[in-house]
Design an enzyme around this catalytic site. Structure first.
Site, PDB file in Angstrom:
ATOM      1  N   GLY A 188       0.697  -1.406   0.041  1.00 29.14           N
ATOM      2  CA  GLY A 188       0.188   0.011  -0.175  1.00 29.14           C
ATOM      3  C   GLY A 188       0.792   1.210  -0.018  1.00 29.14           C
ATOM      4  O   GLY A 188       1.997   1.184  -0.645  1.00 29.14           O
ATOM      5  N   ASN A 189       0.514   2.084   0.683  1.00 25.60           N
ATOM      6  CA  ASN A 189       1.095   3.608   0.655  1.00 25.60           C
ATOM      7  C   ASN A 189       2.013   3.710   1.751  1.00 25.60           C
ATOM      8  O   ASN A 189       1.909   2.882   2.778  1.00 25.60           O
ATOM      9  CB  ASN A 189       0.358   4.599   0.406  1.00 25.60           C
ATOM     10  CG  ASN A 189      -0.812   4.932   1.542  1.00 25.60           C
ATOM     11  OD1 ASN A 189      -0.467   5.082   2.745  1.00 25.60           O
ATOM     12  ND2 ASN A 189      -1.998   4.822   1.297  1.00 25.60           N
ATOM     13  N   GLU A 210       5.524  -3.202   0.960  1.00 24.82           N
ATOM     14  CA  GLU A 210       5.834  -2.850  -0.451  1.00 24.82           C
ATOM     15  C   GLU A 210       4.929  -1.801  -0.534  1.00 24.82           C
ATOM     16  O   GLU A 210       3.823  -1.607  -0.602  1.00 24.82           O
ATOM     17  CB  GLU A 210       5.236  -4.282  -1.129  1.00 24.82           C
ATOM     18  CG  GLU A 210       6.012  -5.347  -0.761  1.00 24.82           C
ATOM     19  CD  GLU A 210       7.212  -5.091  -1.477  1.00 24.82           C
ATOM     20  OE1 GLU A 210       7.493  -4.437  -2.362  1.00 24.82           O
ATOM     21  OE2 GLU A 210       8.155  -5.935  -0.984  1.00 24.82           O
ATOM     22  N   CYS A 244       1.974   0.903  -8.582  1.00 29.39           N
ATOM     23  CA  CYS A 244       2.756   1.172  -7.723  1.00 29.39           C
ATOM     24  C   CYS A 244       4.340   1.594  -8.560  1.00 29.39           C
ATOM     25  O   CYS A 244       4.873   2.503  -7.837  1.00 29.39           O
ATOM     26  CB  CYS A 244       2.933   0.240  -6.472  1.00 29.39           C
ATOM     27  SG  CYS A 244       3.613  -1.240  -6.978  1.00 29.39           S
TER      28      CYS A 244
END
Length: 496
Positions: A188-189, A210, A244
Protein backbone atom coordinates in the site's frame (compact mmCIF):
# COMPACT_ATOMS: atom_id res chain seq x y z
CA UNK A 1 -13.49 -11.78 22.14
CA UNK A 2 -13.80 -10.08 18.74
CA UNK A 3 -14.18 -12.01 15.49
CA UNK A 4 -10.67 -10.99 14.49
CA UNK A 5 -9.25 -12.32 17.78
CA UNK A 6 -11.10 -15.60 17.27
CA UNK A 7 -9.77 -16.00 13.73
CA UNK A 8 -6.20 -15.26 14.81
CA UNK A 9 -6.41 -17.70 17.72
CA UNK A 10 -7.88 -20.43 15.50
CA UNK A 11 -5.20 -19.93 12.84
CA UNK A 12 -2.43 -20.13 15.44
CA UNK A 13 -3.91 -23.33 16.87
CA UNK A 14 -4.06 -24.77 13.37
CA UNK A 15 -0.39 -23.91 12.82
CA UNK A 16 0.53 -25.54 16.13
CA UNK A 17 -0.90 -28.85 14.91
CA UNK A 18 2.11 -28.97 12.59
CA UNK A 19 0.22 -29.87 9.44
CA UNK A 20 1.35 -26.78 7.52
CA UNK A 21 4.98 -27.89 7.93
CA UNK A 22 4.47 -31.04 5.87
CA UNK A 23 5.76 -30.53 2.31
CA UNK A 24 2.97 -32.67 0.88
CA UNK A 25 0.40 -30.46 2.60
CA UNK A 26 2.06 -27.31 1.23
CA UNK A 27 2.07 -28.68 -2.32
CA UNK A 28 -1.53 -29.79 -1.99
CA UNK A 29 -2.62 -26.31 -0.87
CA UNK A 30 -0.65 -24.65 -3.69
CA UNK A 31 -2.31 -26.94 -6.24
CA UNK A 32 -5.70 -26.08 -4.76
CA UNK A 33 -4.89 -22.39 -5.13
CA UNK A 34 -3.87 -23.04 -8.73
CA UNK A 35 -7.17 -24.84 -9.31
CA UNK A 36 -9.06 -21.93 -7.77
CA UNK A 37 -7.55 -19.50 -10.29
CA UNK A 38 -8.57 -21.76 -13.17
CA UNK A 39 -12.01 -22.82 -12.05
CA UNK A 40 -13.09 -19.41 -10.74
CA UNK A 41 -11.63 -17.33 -13.57
CA UNK A 42 -15.03 -15.87 -14.49
CA UNK A 43 -15.89 -14.95 -10.89
CA UNK A 44 -12.52 -13.21 -10.52
CA UNK A 45 -12.92 -11.32 -13.80
CA UNK A 46 -16.48 -10.20 -13.08
CA UNK A 47 -15.51 -8.85 -9.65
CA UNK A 48 -12.59 -6.81 -11.01
CA UNK A 49 -14.74 -5.52 -13.86
CA UNK A 50 -17.12 -4.06 -11.27
CA UNK A 51 -14.28 -2.67 -9.14
CA UNK A 52 -11.82 -1.30 -11.72
CA UNK A 53 -13.46 -1.81 -15.13
CA UNK A 54 -10.73 -4.23 -16.24
CA UNK A 55 -11.53 -6.54 -19.12
CA UNK A 56 -11.23 -10.35 -18.65
CA UNK A 57 -8.13 -10.43 -20.88
CA UNK A 58 -6.47 -7.65 -18.88
CA UNK A 59 -7.28 -9.47 -15.63
CA UNK A 60 -5.49 -12.58 -16.83
CA UNK A 61 -2.52 -10.67 -18.26
CA UNK A 62 -1.88 -8.47 -15.24
CA UNK A 63 -3.34 -10.40 -12.32
CA UNK A 64 -3.71 -14.17 -12.58
CA UNK A 65 -1.12 -15.18 -15.20
CA UNK A 66 1.76 -14.14 -12.96
CA UNK A 67 0.13 -15.89 -10.01
CA UNK A 68 -0.14 -19.14 -11.95
CA UNK A 69 3.56 -18.86 -12.83
CA UNK A 70 4.47 -18.14 -9.20
CA UNK A 71 2.49 -21.13 -7.93
CA UNK A 72 3.99 -23.44 -10.57
CA UNK A 73 7.49 -22.33 -9.62
CA UNK A 74 6.85 -22.90 -5.92
CA UNK A 75 5.49 -26.40 -6.56
CA UNK A 76 8.49 -27.35 -8.72
CA UNK A 77 11.13 -25.87 -6.44
CA UNK A 78 9.67 -26.45 -2.97
CA UNK A 79 11.81 -29.46 -2.04
CA UNK A 80 14.93 -27.59 -3.14
CA UNK A 81 13.99 -24.41 -1.23
CA UNK A 82 13.08 -26.31 1.94
CA UNK A 83 16.14 -28.59 1.92
CA UNK A 84 19.09 -27.89 4.22
CA UNK A 85 21.53 -25.47 2.55
CA UNK A 86 25.18 -26.37 3.16
CA UNK A 87 27.43 -23.43 3.96
CA UNK A 88 31.17 -22.89 3.87
CA UNK A 89 33.01 -24.14 6.95
CA UNK A 90 36.09 -22.89 8.73
CA UNK A 91 38.98 -24.99 10.01
CA UNK A 92 37.38 -25.35 13.44
CA UNK A 93 34.19 -26.90 12.00
CA UNK A 94 35.52 -28.84 9.02
CA UNK A 95 34.49 -32.20 10.49
CA UNK A 96 31.02 -30.93 11.50
CA UNK A 97 27.76 -30.71 9.59
CA UNK A 98 26.97 -27.03 9.05
CA UNK A 99 23.89 -25.83 7.18
CA UNK A 100 20.97 -23.40 7.02
CA UNK A 101 17.46 -24.79 7.43
CA UNK A 102 14.43 -22.73 6.42
CA UNK A 103 11.66 -23.11 8.98
CA UNK A 104 8.18 -21.54 9.10
CA UNK A 105 7.82 -18.26 10.99
CA UNK A 106 4.35 -19.15 12.24
CA UNK A 107 1.31 -16.95 11.64
CA UNK A 108 1.55 -14.33 8.89
CA UNK A 109 -0.83 -11.42 8.26
CA UNK A 110 -1.15 -10.42 4.60
CA UNK A 111 -2.80 -7.06 3.96
CA UNK A 112 -3.52 -6.62 0.27
CA UNK A 113 -3.97 -3.56 -1.94
CA UNK A 114 -6.82 -2.57 -4.23
CA UNK A 115 -5.01 -1.69 -7.47
CA UNK A 116 -4.08 -5.29 -8.35
CA UNK A 117 -6.20 -7.01 -5.71
CA UNK A 118 -5.42 -10.60 -6.67
CA UNK A 119 -1.77 -10.31 -7.68
CA UNK A 120 -0.51 -8.35 -4.67
CA UNK A 121 -2.63 -10.28 -2.16
CA UNK A 122 -2.17 -13.86 -3.32
CA UNK A 123 1.48 -13.64 -4.38
CA UNK A 124 2.67 -13.26 -0.77
CA UNK A 125 0.22 -16.04 0.15
CA UNK A 126 1.99 -18.39 -2.27
CA UNK A 127 5.25 -17.81 -0.40
CA UNK A 128 3.56 -18.09 3.00
CA UNK A 129 2.07 -21.48 2.10
CA UNK A 130 5.31 -22.70 0.50
CA UNK A 131 7.27 -21.72 3.62
CA UNK A 132 4.89 -23.72 5.84
CA UNK A 133 3.16 -20.84 7.61
CA UNK A 134 -0.43 -20.15 8.53
CA UNK A 135 -1.68 -16.90 6.99
CA UNK A 136 -4.58 -14.55 7.52
CA UNK A 137 -5.62 -12.84 4.29
CA UNK A 138 -6.99 -9.30 4.56
CA UNK A 139 -8.11 -8.05 1.12
CA UNK A 140 -8.57 -4.34 0.56
CA UNK A 141 -12.07 -3.17 1.39
CA UNK A 142 -11.83 -0.62 -1.43
CA UNK A 143 -12.32 -3.44 -3.99
CA UNK A 144 -15.70 -4.43 -2.58
CA UNK A 145 -16.60 -7.09 -5.14
CA UNK A 146 -13.17 -8.71 -5.23
CA UNK A 147 -13.02 -8.90 -1.42
CA UNK A 148 -16.41 -10.63 -1.45
CA UNK A 149 -15.23 -13.25 -3.95
CA UNK A 150 -12.09 -13.91 -1.89
CA UNK A 151 -14.11 -14.26 1.27
CA UNK A 152 -16.70 -16.60 -0.23
CA UNK A 153 -14.64 -18.75 -2.59
CA UNK A 154 -11.07 -19.08 -1.30
CA UNK A 155 -12.15 -21.15 1.76
CA UNK A 156 -13.70 -23.67 -0.64
CA UNK A 157 -10.22 -24.48 -1.96
CA UNK A 158 -7.79 -23.81 0.89
CA UNK A 159 -7.50 -25.06 4.47
CA UNK A 160 -9.92 -22.55 6.03
CA UNK A 161 -8.31 -22.80 9.48
CA UNK A 162 -4.77 -22.19 8.28
CA UNK A 163 -5.62 -19.58 5.63
CA UNK A 164 -8.76 -17.65 6.67
CA UNK A 165 -9.97 -14.51 4.92
CA UNK A 166 -10.94 -11.50 7.05
CA UNK A 167 -12.91 -8.73 5.33
CA UNK A 168 -13.81 -5.27 6.55
CA UNK A 169 -12.45 -1.76 6.67
CA UNK A 170 -10.25 0.28 8.96
CA UNK A 171 -11.77 -0.96 12.28
CA UNK A 172 -11.27 -4.61 11.32
CA UNK A 173 -7.71 -3.95 10.17
CA UNK A 174 -6.93 -2.07 13.36
CA UNK A 175 -8.26 -4.97 15.43
CA UNK A 176 -6.10 -7.40 13.47
CA UNK A 177 -3.05 -5.22 14.06
CA UNK A 178 -3.61 -5.38 17.81
CA UNK A 179 -3.02 -9.15 17.66
CA UNK A 180 0.37 -10.85 17.72
CA UNK A 181 1.71 -12.17 14.41
CA UNK A 182 5.04 -13.65 13.41
CA UNK A 183 5.25 -11.52 10.27
CA UNK A 184 3.13 -8.81 8.63
CA UNK A 185 3.17 -8.32 4.86
CA UNK A 186 1.59 -5.07 3.71
CA UNK A 187 1.18 -3.60 0.23
CA UNK A 188 0.00 0.00 0.00
CA UNK A 189 1.13 3.55 0.70
CA UNK A 190 3.82 4.85 3.02
CA UNK A 191 1.40 6.64 5.39
CA UNK A 192 -0.39 3.39 6.24
CA UNK A 193 2.95 1.58 6.15
CA UNK A 194 4.08 3.67 9.13
CA UNK A 195 0.92 2.71 11.02
CA UNK A 196 1.53 -0.97 10.24
CA UNK A 197 5.13 -0.75 11.40
CA UNK A 198 4.19 1.03 14.63
CA UNK A 199 1.61 -1.64 15.45
CA UNK A 200 4.08 -4.42 14.63
CA UNK A 201 6.68 -2.87 16.94
CA UNK A 202 4.41 -3.54 19.94
CA UNK A 203 5.04 -7.27 19.44
CA UNK A 204 8.50 -7.02 17.84
CA UNK A 205 6.90 -8.44 14.71
CA UNK A 206 8.99 -8.22 11.52
CA UNK A 207 7.34 -6.57 8.54
CA UNK A 208 7.56 -6.53 4.77
CA UNK A 209 6.32 -3.18 3.46
CA UNK A 210 5.70 -2.89 -0.28
CA UNK A 211 4.96 0.80 -0.65
CA UNK A 212 5.56 3.11 -3.62
CA UNK A 213 6.62 6.65 -4.25
CA UNK A 214 7.39 8.89 -7.20
CA UNK A 215 9.23 6.62 -9.63
CA UNK A 216 11.30 8.79 -12.02
CA UNK A 217 11.76 8.20 -15.73
CA UNK A 218 14.74 9.83 -17.45
CA UNK A 219 14.71 9.94 -21.26
CA UNK A 220 18.13 10.56 -22.80
CA UNK A 221 18.01 12.97 -25.75
CA UNK A 222 20.04 10.57 -27.90
CA UNK A 223 17.81 7.51 -27.49
CA UNK A 224 15.01 6.31 -29.79
CA UNK A 225 12.32 8.62 -28.43
CA UNK A 226 9.50 6.90 -30.33
CA UNK A 227 10.12 3.50 -28.78
CA UNK A 228 10.85 5.02 -25.37
CA UNK A 229 7.54 6.89 -25.32
CA UNK A 230 5.52 3.84 -26.41
CA UNK A 231 6.95 1.90 -23.50
CA UNK A 232 6.49 4.76 -21.05
CA UNK A 233 2.87 5.26 -22.17
CA UNK A 234 2.17 1.58 -21.66
CA UNK A 235 3.82 1.55 -18.22
CA UNK A 236 2.10 4.73 -17.08
CA UNK A 237 -1.46 4.27 -18.30
CA UNK A 238 -1.89 0.53 -17.67
CA UNK A 239 -4.59 0.14 -15.00
CA UNK A 240 -5.36 3.83 -15.42
CA UNK A 241 -2.03 4.74 -13.82
CA UNK A 242 -2.90 2.92 -10.60
CA UNK A 243 0.30 0.91 -10.45
CA UNK A 244 2.87 1.28 -7.67
CA UNK A 245 5.78 1.02 -10.13
CA UNK A 246 4.26 3.19 -12.87
CA UNK A 247 6.56 5.96 -14.14
CA UNK A 248 5.46 8.89 -11.97
CA UNK A 249 7.12 11.68 -13.96
CA UNK A 250 9.48 12.21 -16.92
CA UNK A 251 12.78 14.04 -16.82
CA UNK A 252 14.18 15.15 -20.19
CA UNK A 253 16.08 18.01 -21.81
CA UNK A 254 14.02 21.00 -23.02
CA UNK A 255 15.05 20.34 -26.63
CA UNK A 256 13.15 17.04 -26.78
CA UNK A 257 10.12 17.88 -24.62
CA UNK A 258 7.83 18.60 -27.56
CA UNK A 259 8.94 15.43 -29.33
CA UNK A 260 8.25 13.42 -26.19
CA UNK A 261 4.76 14.92 -25.97
CA UNK A 262 4.03 14.12 -29.62
CA UNK A 263 5.22 10.52 -29.29
CA UNK A 264 3.28 9.98 -26.08
CA UNK A 265 0.17 11.31 -27.80
CA UNK A 266 0.67 8.90 -30.70
CA UNK A 267 1.13 5.95 -28.35
CA UNK A 268 -1.95 6.84 -26.29
CA UNK A 269 -4.04 7.00 -29.46
CA UNK A 270 -2.59 3.69 -30.67
CA UNK A 271 -3.30 1.91 -27.39
CA UNK A 272 -6.61 3.46 -26.34
CA UNK A 273 -8.07 4.96 -29.57
CA UNK A 274 -9.25 8.56 -30.00
CA UNK A 275 -11.80 7.97 -27.25
CA UNK A 276 -10.24 6.11 -24.31
CA UNK A 277 -13.53 6.28 -22.44
CA UNK A 278 -15.04 3.70 -24.78
CA UNK A 279 -11.89 1.57 -25.03
CA UNK A 280 -12.26 -1.81 -23.27
CA UNK A 281 -8.56 -1.80 -22.39
CA UNK A 282 -8.71 1.46 -20.43
CA UNK A 283 -9.86 1.26 -16.82
CA UNK A 284 -11.33 3.64 -14.28
CA UNK A 285 -10.23 5.36 -11.09
CA UNK A 286 -11.18 3.14 -8.16
CA UNK A 287 -13.62 5.62 -6.57
CA UNK A 288 -14.68 9.27 -6.47
CA UNK A 289 -12.43 10.10 -3.52
CA UNK A 290 -9.37 9.17 -5.54
CA UNK A 291 -10.86 10.86 -8.61
CA UNK A 292 -11.04 14.17 -6.72
CA UNK A 293 -7.56 13.69 -5.29
CA UNK A 294 -6.06 13.23 -8.77
CA UNK A 295 -8.06 16.10 -10.26
CA UNK A 296 -6.73 18.49 -7.62
CA UNK A 297 -3.17 17.69 -8.71
CA UNK A 298 -3.68 19.27 -12.14
CA UNK A 299 -4.70 22.69 -10.88
CA UNK A 300 -1.39 24.49 -11.38
CA UNK A 301 -0.01 22.58 -14.39
CA UNK A 302 -0.41 22.87 -18.15
CA UNK A 303 -2.18 20.03 -19.98
CA UNK A 304 -0.43 18.99 -23.19
CA UNK A 305 -2.39 15.80 -23.95
CA UNK A 306 -5.74 14.52 -22.69
CA UNK A 307 -7.44 16.12 -19.70
CA UNK A 308 -10.96 14.79 -20.38
CA UNK A 309 -12.81 13.68 -17.24
CA UNK A 310 -16.15 12.32 -16.04
CA UNK A 311 -16.58 12.30 -12.27
CA UNK A 312 -19.71 10.14 -12.27
CA UNK A 313 -17.87 7.45 -14.27
CA UNK A 314 -14.57 7.95 -12.38
CA UNK A 315 -12.94 8.52 -15.77
CA UNK A 316 -9.77 10.53 -16.31
CA UNK A 317 -8.23 10.29 -19.78
CA UNK A 318 -4.51 9.59 -20.22
CA UNK A 319 -3.07 13.04 -19.55
CA UNK A 320 0.37 14.53 -20.16
CA UNK A 321 1.44 17.73 -18.36
CA UNK A 322 4.21 19.93 -19.78
CA UNK A 323 6.76 22.36 -18.26
CA UNK A 324 5.89 21.14 -14.78
CA UNK A 325 7.71 22.87 -11.92
CA UNK A 326 9.24 20.94 -9.01
CA UNK A 327 6.90 22.70 -6.56
CA UNK A 328 3.73 21.91 -8.55
CA UNK A 329 0.96 20.03 -6.72
CA UNK A 330 1.42 16.98 -8.96
CA UNK A 331 5.02 16.65 -7.73
CA UNK A 332 4.26 16.62 -4.01
CA UNK A 333 3.07 13.04 -3.67
CA UNK A 334 2.75 9.80 -5.62
CA UNK A 335 0.18 10.37 -8.37
CA UNK A 336 -1.32 6.88 -8.64
CA UNK A 337 -3.44 7.93 -11.58
CA UNK A 338 -3.23 8.71 -15.31
CA UNK A 339 -1.30 12.00 -15.09
CA UNK A 340 2.22 12.13 -16.53
CA UNK A 341 4.16 15.32 -15.71
CA UNK A 342 7.23 16.29 -17.75
CA UNK A 343 10.02 18.25 -16.03
CA UNK A 344 12.94 19.56 -18.02
CA UNK A 345 16.56 19.23 -16.88
CA UNK A 346 19.86 20.20 -18.46
CA UNK A 347 21.06 16.61 -18.71
CA UNK A 348 21.93 13.44 -16.83
CA UNK A 349 23.77 15.11 -13.94
CA UNK A 350 20.87 17.44 -13.14
CA UNK A 351 18.43 14.53 -13.44
CA UNK A 352 20.45 12.55 -10.91
CA UNK A 353 20.59 15.51 -8.52
CA UNK A 354 16.82 15.99 -8.82
CA UNK A 355 16.11 12.30 -8.15
CA UNK A 356 18.43 12.23 -5.15
CA UNK A 357 16.69 15.21 -3.53
CA UNK A 358 13.53 13.17 -3.11
CA UNK A 359 12.69 9.97 -1.24
CA UNK A 360 14.07 6.73 -2.66
CA UNK A 361 11.52 5.46 -5.20
CA UNK A 362 10.22 1.93 -5.69
CA UNK A 363 11.39 1.92 -9.32
CA UNK A 364 13.68 4.04 -11.45
CA UNK A 365 13.49 4.06 -15.25
CA UNK A 366 16.07 5.25 -17.72
CA UNK A 367 15.93 5.25 -21.51
CA UNK A 368 19.29 5.48 -23.24
CA UNK A 369 21.39 3.74 -25.89
CA UNK A 370 24.55 4.56 -23.95
CA UNK A 371 25.67 1.98 -21.38
CA UNK A 372 27.75 4.63 -19.61
CA UNK A 373 24.63 6.74 -19.06
CA UNK A 374 22.74 3.75 -17.68
CA UNK A 375 25.60 2.77 -15.36
CA UNK A 376 26.00 6.32 -14.08
CA UNK A 377 22.29 6.50 -13.24
CA UNK A 378 22.52 3.10 -11.57
CA UNK A 379 25.63 3.89 -9.54
CA UNK A 380 24.68 7.40 -8.39
CA UNK A 381 21.05 6.82 -7.34
CA UNK A 382 19.14 4.45 -5.08
CA UNK A 383 15.77 2.80 -5.73
CA UNK A 384 13.93 -0.43 -5.05
CA UNK A 385 14.53 -1.58 -8.61
CA UNK A 386 16.09 -0.15 -11.76
CA UNK A 387 14.98 -0.81 -15.31
CA UNK A 388 16.63 0.49 -18.45
CA UNK A 389 14.71 0.94 -21.71
CA UNK A 390 11.40 -0.47 -20.51
CA UNK A 391 8.80 -0.16 -17.76
CA UNK A 392 7.18 -2.53 -15.24
CA UNK A 393 8.55 -5.79 -16.67
CA UNK A 394 11.08 -6.36 -13.88
CA UNK A 395 8.05 -7.22 -11.71
CA UNK A 396 7.49 -10.31 -13.88
CA UNK A 397 10.97 -11.78 -13.30
CA UNK A 398 10.52 -13.92 -10.19
CA UNK A 399 14.27 -14.51 -9.86
CA UNK A 400 14.66 -10.79 -9.12
CA UNK A 401 13.84 -9.55 -5.61
CA UNK A 402 10.97 -7.06 -5.77
CA UNK A 403 10.76 -4.48 -3.04
CA UNK A 404 11.46 -0.93 -1.96
CA UNK A 405 14.17 0.90 -0.05
CA UNK A 406 13.75 3.70 2.46
CA UNK A 407 10.40 5.41 2.06
CA UNK A 408 9.36 3.00 -0.73
CA UNK A 409 9.41 -0.03 1.55
CA UNK A 410 11.46 -2.75 3.17
CA UNK A 411 11.92 -6.42 2.44
CA UNK A 412 11.43 -8.10 -0.92
CA UNK A 413 9.52 -10.95 -2.49
CA UNK A 414 8.77 -12.99 -5.65
CA UNK A 415 9.73 -16.61 -6.18
CA UNK A 416 12.33 -17.92 -3.75
CA UNK A 417 12.66 -14.41 -2.29
CA UNK A 418 9.11 -14.69 -0.89
CA UNK A 419 9.88 -18.13 0.53
CA UNK A 420 13.00 -16.79 2.26
CA UNK A 421 11.27 -13.60 3.41
CA UNK A 422 8.55 -15.62 5.15
CA UNK A 423 10.93 -18.22 6.62
CA UNK A 424 13.35 -18.18 9.50
CA UNK A 425 16.71 -19.18 8.03
CA UNK A 426 17.98 -21.17 10.97
CA UNK A 427 21.71 -21.74 11.30
CA UNK A 428 22.49 -25.33 12.33
CA UNK A 429 25.77 -27.01 13.36
CA UNK A 430 25.90 -30.71 14.20
CA UNK A 431 29.10 -31.85 15.95
CA UNK A 432 30.14 -35.37 16.96
CA UNK A 433 31.14 -36.21 20.55
CA UNK A 434 34.69 -37.13 19.59
CA UNK A 435 38.02 -35.54 18.61
CA UNK A 436 37.94 -33.64 21.90
CA UNK A 437 41.66 -32.95 21.60
CA UNK A 438 40.87 -30.43 18.83
CA UNK A 439 38.86 -28.38 21.34
CA UNK A 440 41.64 -28.11 23.91
CA UNK A 441 42.71 -24.69 22.67
CA UNK A 442 39.40 -23.13 23.77
CA UNK A 443 39.34 -24.52 27.30
CA UNK A 444 40.96 -22.81 30.33
CA UNK A 445 43.65 -22.27 31.32
CA UNK A 446 44.09 -19.84 28.42
CA UNK A 447 47.70 -19.53 27.30
CA UNK A 448 49.63 -17.73 24.59
CA UNK A 449 50.23 -21.08 22.89
CA UNK A 450 46.50 -21.83 22.72
CA UNK A 451 45.82 -18.32 21.41
CA UNK A 452 48.37 -18.94 18.68
CA UNK A 453 46.60 -22.12 17.58
CA UNK A 454 43.20 -20.40 17.82
CA UNK A 455 44.41 -17.57 15.60
CA UNK A 456 45.65 -20.10 13.06
CA UNK A 457 42.39 -22.03 12.92
CA UNK A 458 40.11 -18.98 12.97
CA UNK A 459 41.99 -16.64 10.64
CA UNK A 460 43.35 -19.10 8.06
CA UNK A 461 40.86 -19.88 5.31
CA UNK A 462 41.29 -22.73 2.86
CA UNK A 463 39.53 -23.93 -0.23
CA UNK A 464 38.90 -27.51 0.82
CA UNK A 465 40.13 -29.15 -2.36
CA UNK A 466 42.82 -31.81 -2.34
CA UNK A 467 45.60 -29.41 -1.29
CA UNK A 468 43.40 -27.80 1.33
CA UNK A 469 42.51 -31.20 2.83
CA UNK A 470 46.16 -32.22 2.96
CA UNK A 471 47.09 -28.95 4.67
CA UNK A 472 44.23 -29.45 7.09
CA UNK A 473 45.45 -32.96 7.92
CA UNK A 474 48.94 -31.61 8.57
CA UNK A 475 47.51 -28.83 10.75
CA UNK A 476 45.34 -31.25 12.71
CA UNK A 477 48.28 -33.60 13.18
CA UNK A 478 50.36 -30.69 14.45
CA UNK A 479 47.67 -29.73 16.96
CA UNK A 480 47.29 -33.30 18.20
CA UNK A 481 51.06 -33.60 18.48
CA UNK A 482 51.20 -30.38 20.48
CA UNK A 483 48.51 -31.71 22.79
CA UNK A 484 50.39 -34.95 23.22
CA UNK A 485 53.58 -33.09 24.08
CA UNK A 486 51.75 -31.06 26.71
CA UNK A 487 50.01 -34.11 28.17
CA UNK A 488 52.77 -36.69 28.02
CA UNK A 489 55.84 -34.38 27.97
CA UNK A 490 57.15 -35.98 24.75
CA UNK A 491 60.53 -34.75 23.53
CA UNK A 492 60.62 -31.83 21.12
CA UNK A 493 62.10 -33.94 18.30
CA UNK A 494 58.96 -36.17 18.26
CA UNK A 495 56.80 -33.55 16.55
CA UNK A 496 59.35 -31.31 14.81
Amino acid sequence: MSREQQVVAAARRAFQTGRSRCLEHRVRQLKNLQRFLTERRDDIAQAIKKDLNKSPVVVQMYETLGLEEEIGLAIRKLKEWAAPRPVEKNLLTVSDTVYVKAEPLGLVLIIGAWNYPWAVTLQPLVGAIAAGNAAIIKPSEVCVHTAKVMDELLPLYLDKELYPVVTGGVPETQELLRQKFDHIFYTGNSAVGKVIMAAAAEHLTPVTLELGGKSPCYIDSKCDVTIACRRVAWGKFTNCGQTCIAPDYILCEPAIQQRVIQELHKAIKEFYTDNPKTCPDYGRIINQRHFKRIMSMMEDSTIAVGGDTDEEDCFIAPTVLRDVKPDAKVMQEEIFGPLLPILTVDGLDEAIRFINKGEKPLALYIFSNDDKVIKKMRDETSSGGLLANDCLVHFSVNSLPFGGVGNSGMGSYHGKHTFDQLSHLRGCLIKALKMEGMNNMRYPPHTASKLGWARFFVLKGFNFGLIGRLMLLFAAAAVLAAIAVQKYDLPHKFYC
